[in-house]
Design a protein around this motif. Structure first.
Motif, PDB file in Angstrom:
ATOM      1  N   ILE A   2       6.426 -45.088   9.018  1.00 54.65           N
ATOM      2  CA  ILE A   2       6.518 -43.853   9.805  1.00 54.65           C
ATOM      3  C   ILE A   2       7.921 -43.706  10.370  1.00 54.65           C
ATOM      4  O   ILE A   2       8.519 -42.621  10.322  1.00 54.65           O
ATOM      5  N   ARG A   3       8.473 -44.791  10.895  1.00 54.89           N
ATOM      6  CA  ARG A   3       9.840 -44.745  11.453  1.00 54.89           C
ATOM      7  C   ARG A   3      10.881 -44.431  10.378  1.00 54.89           C
ATOM      8  O   ARG A   3      11.912 -43.849  10.677  1.00 54.89           O
ATOM      9  N   LEU A   4      10.615 -44.838   9.143  1.00 49.80           N
ATOM     10  CA  LEU A   4      11.533 -44.546   8.044  1.00 49.80           C
ATOM     11  C   LEU A   4      11.402 -43.104   7.550  1.00 49.80           C
ATOM     12  O   LEU A   4      12.160 -42.679   6.682  1.00 49.80           O
ATOM     13  N   GLY A   5      10.436 -42.381   8.094  1.00 52.74           N
ATOM     14  CA  GLY A   5      10.250 -40.985   7.722  1.00 52.74           C
ATOM     15  C   GLY A   5       9.512 -40.783   6.416  1.00 52.74           C
ATOM     16  O   GLY A   5       9.673 -39.750   5.772  1.00 52.74           O
ATOM     17  N   CYS A   6       8.691 -41.741   6.036  1.00 51.64           N
ATOM     18  CA  CYS A   6       7.978 -41.646   4.759  1.00 51.64           C
ATOM     19  C   CYS A   6       6.742 -40.752   4.818  1.00 51.64           C
ATOM     20  O   CYS A   6       6.151 -40.463   3.782  1.00 51.64           O
ATOM     21  N   GLY A   7       6.335 -40.369   6.000  1.00 52.44           N
ATOM     22  CA  GLY A   7       5.199 -39.471   6.138  1.00 52.44           C
ATOM     23  C   GLY A   7       3.882 -40.109   5.748  1.00 52.44           C
ATOM     24  O   GLY A   7       3.711 -41.322   5.767  1.00 52.44           O
ATOM     25  N   ILE A   8       2.955 -39.235   5.349  1.00 52.21           N
ATOM     26  CA  ILE A   8       1.613 -39.695   5.031  1.00 52.21           C
ATOM     27  C   ILE A   8       1.589 -40.582   3.779  1.00 52.21           C
ATOM     28  O   ILE A   8       0.768 -41.491   3.673  1.00 52.21           O
ATOM     29  N   GLU A   9       2.525 -40.333   2.857  1.00 46.03           N
ATOM     30  CA  GLU A   9       2.599 -41.193   1.674  1.00 46.03           C
ATOM     31  C   GLU A   9       3.010 -42.609   2.064  1.00 46.03           C
ATOM     32  O   GLU A   9       2.537 -43.587   1.490  1.00 46.03           O
ATOM     33  N   GLY A  10       3.884 -42.725   3.041  1.00 41.92           N
ATOM     34  CA  GLY A  10       4.287 -44.039   3.526  1.00 41.92           C
ATOM     35  C   GLY A  10       3.144 -44.778   4.197  1.00 41.92           C
ATOM     36  O   GLY A  10       2.980 -45.985   4.014  1.00 41.92           O
ATOM     37  N   PRO A  17      -8.866 -65.494  11.756  1.00 42.78           N
ATOM     38  CA  PRO A  17      -7.413 -65.430  11.963  1.00 42.78           C
ATOM     39  C   PRO A  17      -6.683 -64.718  10.813  1.00 42.78           C
ATOM     40  O   PRO A  17      -5.721 -63.993  11.043  1.00 42.78           O
ATOM     41  N   PHE A  18      -7.163 -64.912   9.577  1.00 47.65           N
ATOM     42  CA  PHE A  18      -6.550 -64.230   8.445  1.00 47.65           C
ATOM     43  C   PHE A  18      -6.681 -62.720   8.590  1.00 47.65           C
ATOM     44  O   PHE A  18      -5.738 -61.976   8.355  1.00 47.65           O
ATOM     45  N   LEU A  19      -7.874 -62.280   8.962  1.00 40.63           N
ATOM     46  CA  LEU A  19      -8.104 -60.841   9.115  1.00 40.63           C
ATOM     47  C   LEU A  19      -7.287 -60.272  10.265  1.00 40.63           C
ATOM     48  O   LEU A  19      -6.787 -59.150  10.177  1.00 40.63           O
ATOM     49  N   GLY A  20      -7.117 -61.036  11.325  1.00 36.63           N
ATOM     50  CA  GLY A  20      -6.252 -60.598  12.417  1.00 36.63           C
ATOM     51  C   GLY A  20      -4.814 -60.440  11.960  1.00 36.63           C
ATOM     52  O   GLY A  20      -4.132 -59.476  12.321  1.00 36.63           O
ATOM     53  N   GLY A  21      -4.347 -61.368  11.143  1.00 36.38           N
ATOM     54  CA  GLY A  21      -2.988 -61.269  10.592  1.00 36.38           C
ATOM     55  C   GLY A  21      -2.824 -60.070   9.683  1.00 36.38           C
ATOM     56  O   GLY A  21      -1.798 -59.388   9.715  1.00 36.38           O
ATOM     57  N   VAL A  22      -3.839 -59.786   8.889  1.00 35.21           N
ATOM     58  CA  VAL A  22      -3.781 -58.625   7.997  1.00 35.21           C
ATOM     59  C   VAL A  22      -3.757 -57.333   8.808  1.00 35.21           C
ATOM     60  O   VAL A  22      -3.018 -56.402   8.481  1.00 35.21           O
ATOM     61  N   LEU A  23      -4.543 -57.274   9.878  1.00 37.77           N
ATOM     62  CA  LEU A  23      -4.517 -56.092  10.742  1.00 37.77           C
ATOM     63  C   LEU A  23      -3.145 -55.906  11.383  1.00 37.77           C
ATOM     64  O   LEU A  23      -2.635 -54.777  11.465  1.00 37.77           O
ATOM     65  N   ALA A  24      -2.550 -56.995  11.816  1.00 39.02           N
ATOM     66  CA  ALA A  24      -1.210 -56.914  12.407  1.00 39.02           C
ATOM     67  C   ALA A  24      -0.199 -56.446  11.360  1.00 39.02           C
ATOM     68  O   ALA A  24       0.664 -55.604  11.656  1.00 39.02           O
ATOM     69  N   LEU A  25      -0.292 -56.974  10.156  1.00 37.60           N
ATOM     70  CA  LEU A  25       0.601 -56.549   9.076  1.00 37.60           C
ATOM     71  C   LEU A  25       0.424 -55.062   8.772  1.00 37.60           C
ATOM     72  O   LEU A  25       1.405 -54.334   8.608  1.00 37.60           O
ATOM     73  N   ALA A  26      -0.820 -54.603   8.718  1.00 34.66           N
ATOM     74  CA  ALA A  26      -1.084 -53.192   8.439  1.00 34.66           C
ATOM     75  C   ALA A  26      -0.465 -52.314   9.520  1.00 34.66           C
ATOM     76  O   ALA A  26       0.189 -51.302   9.217  1.00 34.66           O
ATOM     77  N   GLY A  27      -0.658 -52.691  10.762  1.00 32.74           N
ATOM     78  CA  GLY A  27      -0.069 -51.915  11.854  1.00 32.74           C
ATOM     79  C   GLY A  27       1.444 -51.900  11.785  1.00 32.74           C
ATOM     80  O   GLY A  27       2.076 -50.850  11.961  1.00 32.74           O
ATOM     81  N   LEU A  28       2.037 -53.045  11.531  1.00 32.84           N
ATOM     82  CA  LEU A  28       3.495 -53.140  11.448  1.00 32.84           C
ATOM     83  C   LEU A  28       4.043 -52.310  10.283  1.00 32.84           C
ATOM     84  O   LEU A  28       5.007 -51.556  10.450  1.00 32.84           O
ATOM     85  N   LEU A  29       3.430 -52.436   9.115  1.00 33.03           N
ATOM     86  CA  LEU A  29       3.897 -51.670   7.962  1.00 33.03           C
ATOM     87  C   LEU A  29       3.740 -50.169   8.180  1.00 33.03           C
ATOM     88  O   LEU A  29       4.630 -49.385   7.822  1.00 33.03           O
ATOM     89  N   ASN A  30       2.633 -49.753   8.765  1.00 32.77           N
ATOM     90  CA  ASN A  30       2.457 -48.334   9.061  1.00 32.77           C
ATOM     91  C   ASN A  30       3.537 -47.844  10.013  1.00 32.77           C
ATOM     92  O   ASN A  30       4.122 -46.776   9.811  1.00 32.77           O
ATOM     93  N   TRP A  31       3.814 -48.611  11.039  1.00 30.58           N
ATOM     94  CA  TRP A  31       4.837 -48.232  12.008  1.00 30.58           C
ATOM     95  C   TRP A  31       6.207 -48.132  11.333  1.00 30.58           C
ATOM     96  O   TRP A  31       6.949 -47.169  11.550  1.00 30.58           O
ATOM     97  N   VAL A  32       6.542 -49.132  10.508  1.00 24.10           N
ATOM     98  CA  VAL A  32       7.840 -49.138   9.823  1.00 24.10           C
ATOM     99  C   VAL A  32       7.968 -47.927   8.900  1.00 24.10           C
ATOM    100  O   VAL A  32       8.987 -47.229   8.908  1.00 24.10           O
TER     101      VAL A  32
END
Length: 106
Positions: A49-57, A32-47
């Motif tokens: 990207i939406r903020l326009g941070c590009g590949i550095e983001g 469950p911890f690893l599932g939460g970390v994967l969800a966090l990674a996906g959410l942060l990547n999406w955020v």
């Protein structure tokens, strides 16, 4: 690339945490911890990207996720083997090394 190098520090030290979880026979409880970390990674990547941070983001989001994964798994695994005060002391030492390493990279 520097951002991911910083993030990989946590991947490296997290191997110790995973080994401790296996030693304490708690590897199934990590799922469950690893599932939460994967969800966090996906959410942060999406955020980022939406903020326009590009590949550095995306790299920063991944590095943040690695750090969070380390904190969660390290705390969980070592709390099964020793008291929480020692866990916090060990984590402080690891973060102090991380700060030194980060200063060298930048």
């Amino acid at each position: 690339m520097k951002i991911l190098v910083i993030g990989y520090y946590f991947v490296m030290v997290n191997e110790l945490s995973a080994s401790a979880a296996f030693t304490a026979d708690k590897q199934r409880q990590l799922i469950p911890f690893l599932g939460g970390v994967l969800a966090l990674a996906g959410l942060l990547n999406w955020v980022f990207i939406r903020l326009g941070c590009g590949i550095e983001g995306v790299a920063a989001a991944t590095a943040i996720s690695y750090g969070f994964c380390f904190v969660v798994i390290f705390s969980f695994a070592f709390s099964k083997l020793t008291d929480l005060r020692k866990v916090h002391a060990m984590m402080f030492e690891i973060f102090a090394l991380f700060a030194y390493f980060g200063a060298l990279v930048y």
